[in-house]
Design an enzyme around this catalytic site. Structure first.
Site, PDB file in Angstrom:
ATOM      1  N   LYS A  70       0.839  -1.209   0.000  1.00  0.00           N
ATOM      2  CA  LYS A  70       0.000   0.000   0.000  1.00  0.00           C
ATOM      3  C   LYS A  70       0.871   1.255   0.000  1.00  0.00           C
ATOM      4  O   LYS A  70       0.596   2.227  -0.703  1.00  0.00           O
ATOM      5  CB  LYS A  70      -0.953  -0.018   1.201  1.00  0.00           C
ATOM      6  CG  LYS A  70      -2.069  -1.050   1.044  1.00  0.00           C
ATOM      7  CD  LYS A  70      -2.857  -1.331   2.306  1.00  0.00           C
ATOM      8  CE  LYS A  70      -3.878  -2.445   2.076  1.00  0.00           C
ATOM      9  NZ  LYS A  70      -4.629  -2.829   3.280  1.00  0.00           N
ATOM     10  N   GLN A 114      -4.634  -1.817   9.493  1.00  0.00           N
ATOM     11  CA  GLN A 114      -4.629  -3.143   8.868  1.00  0.00           C
ATOM     12  C   GLN A 114      -5.248  -4.169   9.814  1.00  0.00           C
ATOM     13  O   GLN A 114      -4.884  -4.244  10.983  1.00  0.00           O
ATOM     14  CB  GLN A 114      -3.178  -3.527   8.502  1.00  0.00           C
ATOM     15  CG  GLN A 114      -3.062  -4.788   7.675  1.00  0.00           C
ATOM     16  CD  GLN A 114      -3.698  -4.681   6.293  1.00  0.00           C
ATOM     17  OE1 GLN A 114      -3.684  -3.618   5.670  1.00  0.00           O
ATOM     18  NE2 GLN A 114      -4.283  -5.750   5.811  1.00  0.00           N
ATOM     19  N   ASP A 137     -10.720   3.072   4.161  1.00  0.00           N
ATOM     20  CA  ASP A 137     -11.210   1.697   4.119  1.00  0.00           C
ATOM     21  C   ASP A 137     -12.739   1.659   4.079  1.00  0.00           C
ATOM     22  O   ASP A 137     -13.335   0.620   3.790  1.00  0.00           O
ATOM     23  CB  ASP A 137     -10.758   0.936   5.380  1.00  0.00           C
ATOM     24  CG  ASP A 137      -9.535   0.061   5.122  1.00  0.00           C
ATOM     25  OD1 ASP A 137      -9.356  -0.362   3.969  1.00  0.00           O
ATOM     26  OD2 ASP A 137      -8.784  -0.191   6.081  1.00  0.00           O
TER      27      ASP A 137
HETATM   28  N1  GUN Z   1      -7.501  -6.966   6.118  1.00  0.00           N
HETATM   29  C1  GUN Z   1      -8.064  -7.690   5.124  1.00  0.00           C
HETATM   30  N2  GUN Z   1      -8.661  -6.877   4.231  1.00  0.00           N
HETATM   31  C2  GUN Z   1      -8.465  -5.627   4.671  1.00  0.00           C
HETATM   32  C3  GUN Z   1      -8.850  -4.342   4.172  1.00  0.00           C
HETATM   33  O1  GUN Z   1      -9.510  -4.189   3.140  1.00  0.00           O
HETATM   34  N3  GUN Z   1      -8.452  -3.269   4.922  1.00  0.00           N
HETATM   35  C4  GUN Z   1      -7.755  -3.416   6.068  1.00  0.00           C
HETATM   36  N4  GUN Z   1      -7.430  -2.322   6.723  1.00  0.00           N
HETATM   37  N5  GUN Z   1      -7.390  -4.583   6.550  1.00  0.00           N
HETATM   38  C5  GUN Z   1      -7.741  -5.682   5.858  1.00  0.00           C
END
Ligand code: GUN
Length: 324
Positions: A70, A114, A137
């Site tokens: 990311k 995350q 998100d």
């Molecule tokens: N863990 C699995 N998928 C995601 C996501 O889309 N965003 C975040 N922050 N964590 C995740």
């Protein structure tokens, strides 16, 4: 006849199939190029550089890879990318303090925590600590509400990526019957909301659904977001349906690889070299013979998540600068 492989990622099965393979990697690259162009335009017109901060608590290897990608993706499109990694025993107060700092940092437009978090940290209050306007998100209740009320907000990246992939592949959504398998807050529920917003007729299935295959066979567009390898088989798919596989599961036993990818030397080779191979929730080999179009794993929905996170970060940055 279509072939997968090559640009779709190393694990991807190479096989003959009648289904059209939806190349998420290519669509994600297209979206990232567009974001880069729009970031350049923003800077050229005196705007501030968008910034994305990823917070990881603990040392889960997969999560480390995700936050690293990311950050790299943000930098590649000209954004500021920041990663904050805290030890797994970090107390709640320290996580809150970091989020407060990022909320107050004008250089940061997007914040993501995350998931999953270590056991001692409560997910909901932490996710809700992120300011809604920086919640790229789309997990904050205000953004969840905006999605279901058709109001402006930030929608979760993975299901947004599915919509984008369908649009850019010329697949019509309006008026069609969509079935989503899985009701998670991250994928299943927002996927249903987004498909509804696109005027599909939506059904959400889950572990208590009776006669799951029969309900799935009603789908023109079937989205699998279960989290279990290969549970969606040909018995779940109507001839000519579009199948979108959001699952990401790791096969670690050779018998499983032989079952899901019979006679597939490439898959077997990947498995021998790495000791595992990545598969979705859909039994790709068998379903691809029936579907009109299907996303592979890897190289399908996965790459779109990061691309849509960048789209959300740019949108958040523009709004925070009073531009949209
Ligand atoms: N863990 C699995 N998928 C995601 C996501 O889309 N965003 C975040 N922050 N964590 C995740």
């Amino acid at each position: 006849m279509s072939r997968t492989g090559g640009s779709l990622g190393d694990d991807t099965t190479v096989l003959e199939t009648t289904a059209r393979i939806l190349d998420g990697k290519a669509v994600a690259a297209e979206i990232r190029a567009e974001v880069a162009q729009r970031v350049a335009e923003l800077l050229a017109t005196g705007g501030r550089r968008p910034g994305l901060a990823a917070v990881l608590v603990g040392d889960d290897p997969a999560s480390k890879v995700y936050v690293g990608s990311k950050k790299r993706a943000s930098e590649e499109v000209g954004m500021l990318g920041r990663v904050e990694i805290l030890p797994s025993d970090t107390p709640r107060e320290r996580v809150d303090a970091l989020l407060d700092e990022l909320n107050g940092d004008d250089a940061i437009d997007g914040i993501l925590v995350q998931l999953p978090l270590p056991e001692h940290l409560p997910e909901r209050p932490i996710v809700e600590r992120v300011l809604p306007e920086k919640d790229v998100d789309g997990f904050h209740p205000l953004n969840v509400g905006s999605l279901w009320l058709d109001q402006r907000g930030l929608a979760p990246a993975t299901p947004s990526g599915v919509i984008e992939l369908l649009h850019r592949s010329g697949i019509e959504i309006a008026g069609r019957r969509a079935v989503v398998v899985g009701r998670s807050a991250i994928v299943g529920k927002p996927m249903a909301g987004l498909l509804l917003r696109e005027h599909a007729t939506v059904t959400v299935c889950h572990s208590r659904t009776r006669d799951l295959p029969a309900v799935c066979r009603e789908a023109d567009i079937l989205v699998a977001a279960v989290g279990r390898a290969g549970v969606i088989g040909p018995e779940h798919v109507r001839e000519g349906a579009v199948v979108v596989d959001v699952g990401m599961n790791r096969l670690t036993e050779r018998a499983q690889v032989d079952h899901f990818f019979p006679g597939d030397a490439h898959r077997r080779d990947v498995f021998e070299r790495r000791g595992s191979t990545l598969v979705g929730d859909v039994d790709f080999t068998r379903v691809a013979r029936k579907a009109a179009a299907i996303t592979p794993v890897p190289g399908g929905v996965g790459p779109l998540t990061v691309a849509m996170l960048l789209v959300n970060t740019l949108a958040a940055a523009r709004r925070r600068q009073g531009l949209d």
